[in-house]
Design an enzyme around this catalytic site. Sequence first.
Site, PDB file in Angstrom:
ATOM      1  CG  HIS A 197       4.339  -1.667   1.879  1.00  0.00           C
ATOM      2  ND1 HIS A 197       3.019  -2.051   1.864  1.00  0.00           N
ATOM      3  CD2 HIS A 197       4.925  -2.334   2.906  1.00  0.00           C
ATOM      4  CE1 HIS A 197       2.808  -2.918   2.835  1.00  0.00           C
ATOM      5  NE2 HIS A 197       3.941  -3.110   3.493  1.00  0.00           N
ATOM      6  CB  VAL A 244       1.710   6.572   4.427  1.00  0.00           C
ATOM      7  CG1 VAL A 244       0.780   7.128   3.366  1.00  0.00           C
ATOM      8  CG2 VAL A 244       3.169   6.865   4.068  1.00  0.00           C
ATOM      9  CG  HIS A 281      -0.281  -0.225   2.508  1.00  0.00           C
ATOM     10  ND1 HIS A 281       0.574   0.696   3.063  1.00  0.00           N
ATOM     11  CD2 HIS A 281      -0.293  -1.283   3.363  1.00  0.00           C
ATOM     12  CE1 HIS A 281       1.034   0.243   4.208  1.00  0.00           C
ATOM     13  NE2 HIS A 281       0.534  -0.965   4.421  1.00  0.00           N
TER      14      HIS A 281
END
Length: 280
Positions: A31, A169, A28
């Site tokens: 990464h 994130v 996602h």
Amino acid sequence: VKVVRTIRALREMNLPDVGFVPTMGALHEGHLSLMRRARELTGSVVVSIFVNPTQFGPREDFSAYPRDEEKDLDLAREIGVDVVFAPTSEEMYGPTSTWVEVEGLSDIWEGASRPGHFRGVATVVSKLFNIVKPGKAFFGLKDFQQCVVIRRMVEDLKMDVELHFEPTVREHDGLAMSSRNVYLSPEERRAAPTLCAALNDAATVLQSAVSEASLVEDVLGKSRQALVFRGFDVDYFELVDARTLEVVRALSVDAWLIAAARLGRTRLIDNRAVFDNSFF
Ligand code: PAF
């Protein structure tokens, strides 16, 4: 992107200036941000995709863990990753009797709920470092305790790798990105950002607080209550020292908020520094 499945084939490539992003796939944006950072800072980017069986407990989701190699490879290609190392369990372990255990740090918080988890992580990350031989390795701060454990392992075993810990994130509503978010029902998904909001609220109060143990206790208690009210089963919501992971009640640059809570069958974790200028 070149896909390599054996240790020998990877070693024979003799890649220069390697930036390494270890993953368990189901990639996602979290990464991808690590891969972009590796692309920026290093000459050859290697990403491993290996769902490591030894870091899952007997009642955890190893067989159900989301896997989609084709999609992962497309994403890696888009970022300009040079090599994806995707070995089998046999290739990584075979018959094995050597384990890496970071004592103390591995037994608390996530380690208490998931016995053996960090032994599995430390062992596989050591193996991967030996195979990939990175100059730099990139980890997401989302898994805060994992970062602390790996940093200690690298220091203790004098491993020659520069660690980079990158910010978590988040989705637009603050939920930390995680491959396990797919397990949330629509209703749970709506409640999930409360975990991040509770950490932010607690940090705001603590930043403006005079360092007083009873006040810290009060803030943590209220945060836990807010989560329970929203349907979470709270495992821990604590203020710790970011180096030792021990509970602290005094506010310093190393003060870090960590939390784990279950929504239905999904366990969510999140964390944040109390102060922006902290050491990570
Ligand atoms: O963070 C993960 O995805 C895993 O724990 C890691 C570091 C790839 C080891 O299996």
